[in-house]
Motif scaffolding. Sequence first.
Motif, mmCIF file in Angstrom:
data_model
loop_
_atom_site.group_PDB
_atom_site.id
_atom_site.type_symbol
_atom_site.label_atom_id
_atom_site.label_comp_id
_atom_site.label_asym_id
_atom_site.label_seq_id
_atom_site.Cartn_x
_atom_site.Cartn_y
_atom_site.Cartn_z
ATOM 1 N N LEU A 88 -2.903 118.889 90.075
ATOM 2 C CA LEU A 88 -4.154 119.621 89.929
ATOM 3 C C LEU A 88 -5.126 118.715 89.190
ATOM 4 N N ALA A 89 -5.920 117.982 89.943
ATOM 5 C CA ALA A 89 -6.850 117.010 89.368
ATOM 6 C C ALA A 89 -8.153 117.720 89.020
ATOM 7 N N MET A 90 -8.505 117.692 87.740
ATOM 8 C CA MET A 90 -9.608 118.520 87.236
ATOM 9 C C MET A 90 -10.953 117.781 87.178
ATOM 10 N N THR A 91 -11.044 116.626 87.801
ATOM 11 C CA THR A 91 -12.227 115.786 87.642
ATOM 12 C C THR A 91 -13.477 116.359 88.302
ATOM 13 N N LYS A 92 -13.327 117.262 89.271
ATOM 14 C CA LYS A 92 -14.509 117.867 89.907
ATOM 15 C C LYS A 92 -15.118 118.981 89.055
ATOM 16 N N MET A 93 -14.376 119.475 88.086
ATOM 17 C CA MET A 93 -14.911 120.474 87.157
ATOM 18 C C MET A 93 -15.564 119.713 86.010
ATOM 19 N N ASN A 94 -16.754 119.162 86.270
ATOM 20 C CA ASN A 94 -17.370 118.208 85.346
ATOM 21 C C ASN A 94 -18.747 118.653 84.871
ATOM 22 N N ASN A 114 -15.869 111.788 78.520
ATOM 23 C CA ASN A 114 -16.155 111.757 77.084
ATOM 24 C C ASN A 114 -17.508 111.098 76.796
ATOM 25 N N LEU A 115 -17.756 109.937 77.371
ATOM 26 C CA LEU A 115 -19.001 109.213 77.107
ATOM 27 C C LEU A 115 -20.212 109.983 77.611
ATOM 28 N N ASP A 116 -20.078 110.669 78.749
ATOM 29 C CA ASP A 116 -21.195 111.454 79.284
ATOM 30 C C ASP A 116 -21.561 112.591 78.333
ATOM 31 N N LEU A 117 -20.550 113.223 77.745
ATOM 32 C CA LEU A 117 -20.825 114.285 76.778
ATOM 33 C C LEU A 117 -21.530 113.715 75.552
ATOM 34 N N ARG A 118 -21.048 112.602 75.059
ATOM 35 C CA ARG A 118 -21.670 111.980 73.886
ATOM 36 C C ARG A 118 -23.138 111.654 74.164
ATOM 37 N N GLY A 119 -23.416 111.122 75.346
ATOM 38 C CA GLY A 119 -24.786 110.788 75.708
ATOM 39 C C GLY A 119 -25.668 112.015 75.825
ATOM 40 N N ALA A 120 -25.108 113.098 76.385
ATOM 41 C CA ALA A 120 -25.895 114.317 76.574
ATOM 42 C C ALA A 120 -26.262 114.968 75.249
ATOM 43 N N VAL A 121 -25.321 115.015 74.306
ATOM 44 C CA VAL A 121 -25.616 115.696 73.043
ATOM 45 C C VAL A 121 -26.477 114.827 72.122
ATOM 46 N N GLU A 122 -26.420 113.507 72.315
ATOM 47 C CA GLU A 122 -27.266 112.624 71.509
ATOM 48 C C GLU A 122 -28.751 112.923 71.729
ATOM 49 N N LYS A 123 -29.104 113.386 72.918
ATOM 50 C CA LYS A 123 -30.497 113.726 73.207
ATOM 51 C C LYS A 123 -30.979 114.898 72.363
ATOM 52 N N PHE A 127 -23.754 114.823 67.863
ATOM 53 C CA PHE A 127 -22.694 113.816 67.982
ATOM 54 C C PHE A 127 -21.369 114.513 68.252
ATOM 55 N N TYR A 128 -20.655 114.037 69.290
ATOM 56 C CA TYR A 128 -19.284 114.496 69.545
ATOM 57 C C TYR A 128 -18.349 113.374 69.102
ATOM 58 N N PRO A 129 -17.594 113.571 68.006
ATOM 59 C CA PRO A 129 -16.893 112.452 67.366
ATOM 60 C C PRO A 129 -15.708 111.829 68.116
ATOM 61 N N PRO A 130 -14.778 112.589 68.741
ATOM 62 C CA PRO A 130 -13.585 111.928 69.288
ATOM 63 C C PRO A 130 -13.953 110.813 70.265
ATOM 64 N N ASP A 131 -13.387 109.637 70.071
ATOM 65 C CA ASP A 131 -13.754 108.476 70.902
ATOM 66 C C ASP A 131 -12.534 107.621 71.230
ATOM 67 N N PRO A 132 -11.649 108.092 72.088
ATOM 68 C CA PRO A 132 -10.523 107.247 72.501
ATOM 69 C C PRO A 132 -11.025 105.930 73.076
ATOM 70 N N SER A 133 -10.164 104.925 73.092
ATOM 71 C CA SER A 133 -10.584 103.607 73.579
ATOM 72 C C SER A 133 -11.092 103.664 75.021
ATOM 73 N N SER A 134 -10.618 104.633 75.786
ATOM 74 C CA SER A 134 -11.067 104.796 77.177
ATOM 75 C C SER A 134 -12.203 105.808 77.280
ATOM 76 N N TYR A 135 -12.988 105.958 76.206
ATOM 77 C CA TYR A 135 -14.003 107.016 76.151
ATOM 78 C C TYR A 135 -15.044 106.910 77.258
ATOM 79 N N TRP A 137 -14.432 106.498 80.369
ATOM 80 C CA TRP A 137 -13.982 107.081 81.643
ATOM 81 C C TRP A 137 -12.956 108.196 81.490
ATOM 82 N N CYS A 138 -12.364 108.387 80.320
ATOM 83 C CA CYS A 138 -11.417 109.493 80.140
ATOM 84 C C CYS A 138 -12.181 110.819 80.089
ATOM 85 N N THR A 139 -11.492 111.907 80.397
ATOM 86 C CA THR A 139 -12.146 113.214 80.468
ATOM 87 C C THR A 139 -11.763 114.091 79.281
#
Length: 462
Positions: A88-94, A114-123, A127-135, A137-139
């Motif tokens: 069940l790949a959840m990537t389309k629920m974005n 993750n990065l898209d959320l950070r960019g959206a809230v920065e506007k 700030f959304y703090p969690p930042d895994p190394s794959s931030y 492209w990870c969801t």
Amino acid sequence: MSTLLDELRTAVGDGAVLVDADVTESYRRDMMPLAPHGAPLAVVLPKAATEVQAVVRACAAAGVPIVPRGAGSGLSGAANAIEGCVVLAMTKMNEIVEIDADNRLAVVQPGVVNLDLRGAVEKHGLFYPPDPSSYDWCTIGGNLSTNAGGLCCVKYGVTTDSVLGLEVVLADGELLKTGRRTVKGVAGYDLTKLFIGSEGTLGVITQATLALRPLPQAPGTMVAAFSAVETAGEAVSRIVREGIVPSLMEIMDATSIAAVEAHLKTELGAGAGCAALLICQSDSGGEAARQELRAIEQVCEDVGADLVHSTFDLAEGQMLLAARRAVLTALEVYGAWMTDDVCVPRTRIAELIAACERIAAEVRLRVAVVGHAGDGNMHPTIVYDPTSEDEFARATVAFNDILAVGLALGGTVTGEHGIGKIKRDWLEKEIGPIAMRTHRAIKAALDPDNVFNPGSMFSMPT
């Protein structure tokens, strides 16, 4: 199975049910080569919670297991397919459903990057703090399922510290809502935290309400070089003891430094003979940040750092942080890698790094250590030739030897990657039989037919 496939197509549409083996191949496993994986019956890409509910009900009725999956950036095999399952790949629920700036929260679907959320809230100055190394492209769904951390954990905590509530599809297809939109709330059990880090074994997360913070100031950055790992470890201990809380505190060993310098074709200023590099940032802003970095500098100088340098030049700070984030990519020139994820008391970081040097010599393979010094979460990474069965076997020995050292030092076998399908035996070694019995009781209560991600984290009695 053809009947089930028809039901799945009815639920989500023909184009959202993938069965071609060439297409589903990329959904079979995450980034951990040690973890077992099988061939799925199908990969399903829902776009709404109602579709997830329909898929869960259809699979449960057919007795077909479901493996929820995000972007596949995991490092424990938690999202790996098992033979004959539905992925069940959840990537389309974005969709970012809502940003409530006044209440400092966001409501998002699990496929949001993750990065898209950070960019959206920065506007909105947030700030959304969690930042895994794959931030980049990870969801968010994958972050929630593994309780991912990242580089900013020392100040801002891990994923669970930024979650107010969830919507989760249960094994009977019902939609559970947990938590709330308020800052405080203690009504009933904390079901939100139960699902965070559960690796898709208890339900499928379809929405999350996330707490946001005010956007921090542009950070100042400090780097300190040490000729002995023990000295770097003492610096970390003293920084913590003195109550200094930087927004980031990372450590790199000599192997990591050499790999990154070769990869980026630049020098990090560590110099010859550098055994460890400490990178710290402060996002407190203005004079507060300068005072924080000066205090960290003083600690590093007092314990005997060979080099201490601070900068408030944003580009230079980003370059140093980019070097830290590039370690795994830099190691690829030497071969394939498998990265470990042990977390030890901060006072024992130096002992872990020394043990990794010993293990590297024993298995005759390169082991690079990089990690979050601020919370003791280290990522020893073993490099090997993927075409050599002998090297793969030796890398596997090293991987498990490092886990044993982590436990012996009073740590845990996973700080942020999760147990998945590679550390199931280690989970029981760490938490013991009574805790395992409790885990299985919770799983049986919420998923009595073992539909969700069977075999991840632990096995259920047959």
